[in-house]
Design a protein around this motif. Structure first.
Motif, PDB file in Angstrom:
ATOM      1  N   LEU A 138      45.425  40.697  -6.227  1.00 26.40           N
ATOM      2  CA  LEU A 138      44.451  40.288  -5.213  1.00 26.40           C
ATOM      3  C   LEU A 138      43.165  41.110  -5.293  1.00 26.40           C
ATOM      4  CD1 LEU A 138      46.679  39.589  -2.079  1.00 26.40           C
ATOM      5  CD2 LEU A 138      45.554  37.951  -3.586  1.00 26.40           C
TER       6      LEU A 138
ATOM      7  N   GLN B 274      54.800  38.671   4.324  1.00 27.83           N
ATOM      8  CA  GLN B 274      54.274  39.572   5.347  1.00 27.83           C
ATOM      9  C   GLN B 274      52.748  39.507   5.400  1.00 27.83           C
ATOM     10  OE1 GLN B 274      56.100  42.463   7.393  1.00 27.83           O
ATOM     11  NE2 GLN B 274      57.131  40.490   7.400  1.00 27.83           N
ATOM     12  N   ALA B 275      52.118  39.469   4.224  1.00 25.66           N
ATOM     13  CA  ALA B 275      50.659  39.329   4.195  1.00 25.66           C
ATOM     14  C   ALA B 275      50.237  37.994   4.803  1.00 25.66           C
ATOM     15  CB  ALA B 275      50.163  39.439   2.750  1.00 25.66           C
ATOM     16  N   ALA B 276      51.006  36.933   4.507  1.00 26.57           N
ATOM     17  CA  ALA B 276      50.702  35.631   5.100  1.00 26.57           C
ATOM     18  C   ALA B 276      50.860  35.665   6.610  1.00 26.57           C
ATOM     19  CB  ALA B 276      51.621  34.566   4.494  1.00 26.57           C
TER      20      ALA B 276
ATOM     21  N   VAL C 282      40.443  34.990   4.316  1.00 23.04           N
ATOM     22  CA  VAL C 282      41.900  35.062   4.209  1.00 23.04           C
ATOM     23  C   VAL C 282      42.332  36.010   3.093  1.00 23.04           C
ATOM     24  CG1 VAL C 282      43.934  33.704   3.579  1.00 23.04           C
ATOM     25  CG2 VAL C 282      42.296  32.783   5.225  1.00 23.04           C
ATOM     26  N   GLY C 283      41.698  35.907   1.929  1.00 26.19           N
ATOM     27  CA  GLY C 283      42.058  36.778   0.817  1.00 26.19           C
ATOM     28  C   GLY C 283      41.834  38.241   1.134  1.00 26.19           C
TER      29      GLY C 283
ATOM     30  N   ARG D 267      55.077  44.785  -4.403  1.00 30.25           N
ATOM     31  CA  ARG D 267      53.959  44.987  -3.474  1.00 30.25           C
ATOM     32  C   ARG D 267      52.717  45.476  -4.217  1.00 30.25           C
ATOM     33  NH1 ARG D 267      54.375  45.384   2.049  1.00 30.25           N
ATOM     34  NH2 ARG D 267      56.651  45.383   1.790  1.00 30.25           N
TER      35      ARG D 267
ATOM     36  N   VAL E 162      47.746  37.101   7.967  1.00 32.61           N
ATOM     37  CA  VAL E 162      46.684  36.101   7.806  1.00 32.61           C
ATOM     38  C   VAL E 162      46.739  35.077   8.930  1.00 32.61           C
ATOM     39  CG1 VAL E 162      45.918  34.167   6.379  1.00 32.61           C
ATOM     40  CG2 VAL E 162      46.391  36.378   5.312  1.00 32.61           C
TER      41      VAL E 162
ATOM     42  N   ALA F  35      54.501  39.135   0.102  1.00 35.59           N
ATOM     43  CA  ALA F  35      53.572  37.998   0.176  1.00 35.59           C
ATOM     44  C   ALA F  35      53.696  37.290   1.517  1.00 35.59           C
ATOM     45  CB  ALA F  35      53.840  37.020  -0.966  1.00 35.59           C
TER      46      ALA F  35
ATOM     47  N   TYR G 281      46.343  43.925   4.201  1.00 34.34           N
ATOM     48  CA  TYR G 281      47.751  44.182   4.536  1.00 34.34           C
ATOM     49  C   TYR G 281      48.453  44.946   3.414  1.00 34.34           C
ATOM     50  CZ  TYR G 281      52.704  43.733   4.919  1.00 34.34           C
ATOM     51  OH  TYR G 281      54.035  44.052   4.942  1.00 34.34           O
ATOM     52  N   LEU G 282      48.304  44.477   2.178  1.00 39.15           N
ATOM     53  CA  LEU G 282      49.014  45.114   1.069  1.00 39.15           C
ATOM     54  C   LEU G 282      48.554  46.554   0.870  1.00 39.15           C
ATOM     55  CD1 LEU G 282      49.003  42.098  -1.395  1.00 39.15           C
ATOM     56  CD2 LEU G 282      50.992  43.045  -0.210  1.00 39.15           C
TER      57      LEU G 282
ATOM     58  N   ALA H  62      44.705  39.521   3.302  1.00 36.41           N
ATOM     59  CA  ALA H  62      45.906  39.769   2.505  1.00 36.41           C
ATOM     60  C   ALA H  62      45.788  41.091   1.743  1.00 36.41           C
ATOM     61  CB  ALA H  62      46.140  38.619   1.526  1.00 36.41           C
TER      62      ALA H  62
END
Length: 309
Positions: free
Chosen positions: A130, A216-218, A233-234, A123, A221, A214, A240-241, A237
């Motif tokens: 990112l 979960q972040a998607a 979108v980035g 994570r 998104v 990844a 979230y992280l 993500a």
């Protein structure tokens, strides 16, 4: 007694859903205006997350685990995770599962610790990558108390208190605890070396550890795309992280309150309006937590009755 214990998760989760019915209705109302295709994509990504966790769990032990039961256990562990704080519910279910598969207690607990360590490393690595790719993703100057919902102030305070408590526990362990930790670390280190000598296990461990956060972040998104949240979108993500890393400091059951607050704050820092951010977090939590909750509780009860866990 085993039959009664198998019904307990269903009863507890059912009461919990009933107690939070107003929140679920409000979130469902927001989702009615969303793009159904992106919501279906979010459901698919959530399901793939359980596959990634199963892959990582297999990577923590040398012995092959039954794939179907392993996947069912990860799905059921989601319900147990909302009964106890700090992931203890999921850890207890997986510990019991590994012991039922023939692993001794020491190796089973070492496998759980290795999973938590690798998943946390994965994570943080994704977050750093990112942040390098999107250096302006989080605008901390946008975080004014007036822009945040008042309901986020209490979880934020709990986060600070949790961080202090964790630091105090780590910095001042008892001598007996230090000796036990050293012995445990020696056993765990031996297992880690053996696992990384097997390329298939090392690949499963790290692919699963990187794949779960990844995915979960998607999932977040896809929910923001469904609700047409005007944030790249980035940046979502990254939000979230960053939120999941921050929320890990607060040991609440299933991350309730801590994850919600951290996600909303992170989305505001990424450029979303507070109201839109709250709706996105609500939709994300409904898809990843509330919808699977009752089926996961039923699965957990079935696994207990069949002595899988």
């Amino acid at each position: 007694m085993r039959q009664v214990v198998g019904v307990v998760p269903v009863v507890v989760i059912g009461y919990w859903v009933f107690a939070h019915r107003a929140l679920l209705v409000a979130g469902a109302g927001q989702l009615l205006t969303a793009d159904v295709r992106w919501l279906l994509a979010a459901c698919g990504v959530t399901a793939l997350g359980w596959v990634a966790v199963s892959l990582a769990r297999q990577g923590t032990v040398l012995e092959p685990l039954p794939a179907g039961r392993l996947l069912a256990t990860q799905f059921a562990a989601g319900a147990a995770n909302h009964l106890l704080p700090a992931g203890l519910g999921a850890g207890a279910v997986n510990l019991r599962f590994l012991q039922k598969c023939g692993l001794p207690l020491g190796r089973s607990s070492a496998a759980l610790a290795l999973y938590l360590l690798c998943e946390s490393v994965g994570r943080c690595v994704l977050l750093l990558v990112l942040l390098l790719a999107f250096p302006g993703a989080l605008d901390l100057g946008a975080l004014h108390l007036g822009r945040l919902p008042s309901g986020l102030l209490l979880p934020a305070a709990l986060a600070a208190a949790g961080a202090v408590a964790v630091c105090a526990a780590v910095l001042a362990p008892a001598p007996a605890l230090r000796r036990a930790l050293r012995a445990y670390a020696a056993t765990a280190f031996t297992d880690v070396r053996s696992l990384h000598a097997r390329p298939s296990r090392a690949l499963a461990l790290w692919c699963g550890s990187l794949g779960f956060p990844a995915l979960q972040a998607a999932g977040l998104v896809t929910v923001t795309l469904a609700l047409r949240v005007p944030v790249p979108v980035g940046h979502v993500a990254v939000a979230y992280l960053a939120a999941s890393v921050a929320a890990a400091l607060v040991p609440t059951p299933g991350g309730l309150g801590s994850v919600d607050a951290a996600l909303a704050v992170a989305l505001v820092a990424a450029g979303a309006h507070a109201t839109v951010a709250t709706s996105a977090v609500l939709g994300f939590r409904i898809i990843t937590v509330w919808l699977p909750l009752v089926p996961a509780a039923v699965t957990l009860g079935a696994l207990v009755r069949r002595r899988v866990v």
